[in-house]
Design a protein around this motif. Sequence first.
Motif, short mmCIF file in Angstrom:
data_model
loop_
_atom_site.label_atom_id
_atom_site.label_comp_id
_atom_site.label_asym_id
_atom_site.label_seq_id
_atom_site.Cartn_x
_atom_site.Cartn_y
_atom_site.Cartn_z
N LYS A 1 65.39 64.12 1.86
CA LYS A 1 64.76 65.11 1.00
C LYS A 1 63.75 64.47 0.05
O LYS A 1 62.66 64.98 -0.15
CB LYS A 1 65.83 65.86 0.21
N ARG A 2 64.12 63.36 -0.55
CA ARG A 2 63.24 62.67 -1.49
C ARG A 2 62.59 61.49 -0.78
O ARG A 2 63.26 60.67 -0.16
CB ARG A 2 64.04 62.21 -2.71
N VAL A 3 61.26 61.43 -0.88
CA VAL A 3 60.49 60.42 -0.16
C VAL A 3 59.48 59.77 -1.11
O VAL A 3 59.20 60.30 -2.19
CB VAL A 3 59.73 61.06 1.03
N PRO A 4 58.91 58.64 -0.73
CA PRO A 4 57.83 58.07 -1.53
C PRO A 4 56.65 59.06 -1.56
O PRO A 4 56.24 59.57 -0.51
CB PRO A 4 57.45 56.79 -0.79
N THR A 5 56.16 59.35 -2.75
CA THR A 5 55.07 60.33 -2.89
C THR A 5 53.98 59.80 -3.81
O THR A 5 54.18 58.84 -4.56
CB THR A 5 55.58 61.65 -3.51
N TYR A 6 52.86 60.46 -3.72
CA TYR A 6 51.77 60.31 -4.68
C TYR A 6 51.72 61.61 -5.47
O TYR A 6 52.27 62.63 -5.04
CB TYR A 6 50.43 60.11 -3.97
N CYS A 7 51.04 61.59 -6.60
CA CYS A 7 50.87 62.80 -7.41
C CYS A 7 49.40 63.21 -7.33
O CYS A 7 48.52 62.43 -7.68
CB CYS A 7 51.31 62.55 -8.85
N ALA A 8 49.16 64.42 -6.86
CA ALA A 8 47.80 64.90 -6.67
C ALA A 8 47.49 66.00 -7.68
O ALA A 8 48.27 66.94 -7.85
CB ALA A 8 47.63 65.45 -5.25
N PHE A 9 46.35 65.86 -8.36
CA PHE A 9 45.89 66.86 -9.33
C PHE A 9 44.67 67.57 -8.76
O PHE A 9 43.81 66.94 -8.15
CB PHE A 9 45.51 66.19 -10.65
N ALA A 10 44.59 68.88 -8.97
CA ALA A 10 43.43 69.68 -8.56
C ALA A 10 43.01 70.51 -9.76
O ALA A 10 43.79 71.33 -10.26
CB ALA A 10 43.78 70.57 -7.38
N ILE A 11 41.78 70.28 -10.22
CA ILE A 11 41.28 70.94 -11.43
C ILE A 11 40.02 71.72 -11.05
O ILE A 11 38.98 71.13 -10.77
CB ILE A 11 40.93 69.90 -12.51
N PRO A 12 40.08 73.06 -11.06
CA PRO A 12 38.87 73.83 -10.77
C PRO A 12 37.90 73.76 -11.96
O PRO A 12 38.31 73.91 -13.11
CB PRO A 12 39.39 75.25 -10.57
N VAL A 13 36.64 73.46 -11.67
CA VAL A 13 35.61 73.36 -12.70
C VAL A 13 34.32 73.99 -12.19
O VAL A 13 34.14 74.18 -11.00
CB VAL A 13 35.33 71.88 -13.10
N THR A 14 33.43 74.28 -13.10
CA THR A 14 32.08 74.71 -12.76
C THR A 14 31.15 73.77 -13.50
O THR A 14 31.21 73.67 -14.73
CB THR A 14 31.83 76.17 -13.19
N VAL A 15 30.33 73.02 -12.75
CA VAL A 15 29.53 71.95 -13.34
C VAL A 15 28.08 72.00 -12.88
O VAL A 15 27.78 72.48 -11.80
CB VAL A 15 30.11 70.57 -12.98
#
Length: 149
Positions: A100-114
């Motif tokens: 159930k628990r595995v090595p993971t990365y943490c991914a962030f997604a931030i919506p922006v208007t630039v």
Amino acid sequence: MWRLPAMGRKLLILVPVLVTGVGCDRGAAVEATSPMTVRVLVRDINIREAGVDCAGTGPYVFLHRSAEYRLTDADGRTLVRGDLPSGTSVPAFEEDLEVKRVPTYCAFAIPVTVPERTDYRLAVGDQRPIELTVDRDNAEGPSLVAVVP
């Protein structure tokens, strides 16, 4: 029935124009902007379930939900500022480890208007800015991408 005097009615019409600047030539063109998503993959290799909320660990603890960020251009001008959303854990390896628990990365997604720039940076808190790469061919839409080692 109470009625506003004629002069008051004229002021009510004029006030929104003055407040919004409608009809005012400020001499500066409005810069075109585009919606994008800032995608940051934090390679912290933490053991957790895939698909759950996460934050950076170890030397990346500054990357967490509600941390203040600024998206800047190469000259350091702030384009967008806000608070980071929660990250989402993603498996570090493609193979099924059958646990159930595995090595993971943490991914962030931030919506922006630039506005259009050649270079972007993400500054989180008082940390050194993270260089972002423009990815217009992303299947999920145009993105500004970084992988934090």
